[in-house]
Design a protein around this motif. Structure first.
Motif: not given
Length: 148
Positions: A18-43
């Protein structure tokens, strides 16, 4: 599928993926159990304990989702290098100013204009349980790195 188990080697191998990939998609679980993704700048820094770090706003929707369900996935992709990485684990919010100062990069000011003085600045710590990856050198056969 190949499974790797040596801890130091696992961290180094995943770091290289992952060292040269600047962002990732973080997927979390919503209250209703559905999945939610958003881009995150990667350190792009995985520590010796197998933790991945992201800066976030402590008041963000993703943080409230993580407070309800700590299971997350972070995916990274580089089409140019034909490399795809999917990391699963658990996440937690940290407001450790010393750790933030250690991990801060000037590029983050794009999202946090006040830098380390941003009032709701926090860290998401992702405790990696497993990473699956595909790359051109493995002929697209899935490879797995398991963390204890």
């Amino acid at each position: 599928m190949t499974v790797s188990t040596n801890s130091d080697r696992q961290v180094q191998q995943l770091q290289e993926l992952i060292q040269d990939i600047n962002s990732g998609m973080l997927t979390t679980v919503n209250d209703d159990g559905s999945l939610h993704s958003c881009p995150m700048y990667s350190i792009n820094e995985i520590d010796a304990e197998g933790r991945l770090w992201f800066f976030t706003s402590a008041n963000s929707h993703r943080v409230s989702e993580i407070e309800q369900n700590q299971q997350v996935n972070v995916s990274f992709s580089s089409c140019e290098q034909q490399r795809y990485v999917s990391i699963s684990g658990t996440a937690q919010l940290l407001k450790d100013r010393q750790k933030m100062a250690e991990l801060w990069k000037p590029e983050l000011e794009t999202w946090f204009s006040q830098g380390l003085d941003q009032p709701d600045l926090a860290l998401l710590q992702v405790n990696i349980k497993q990473a699956d990856y595909w790359d051109s050198s493995s002929s697209y056969h899935p490879q797995t790195i398991k963390f204890s």
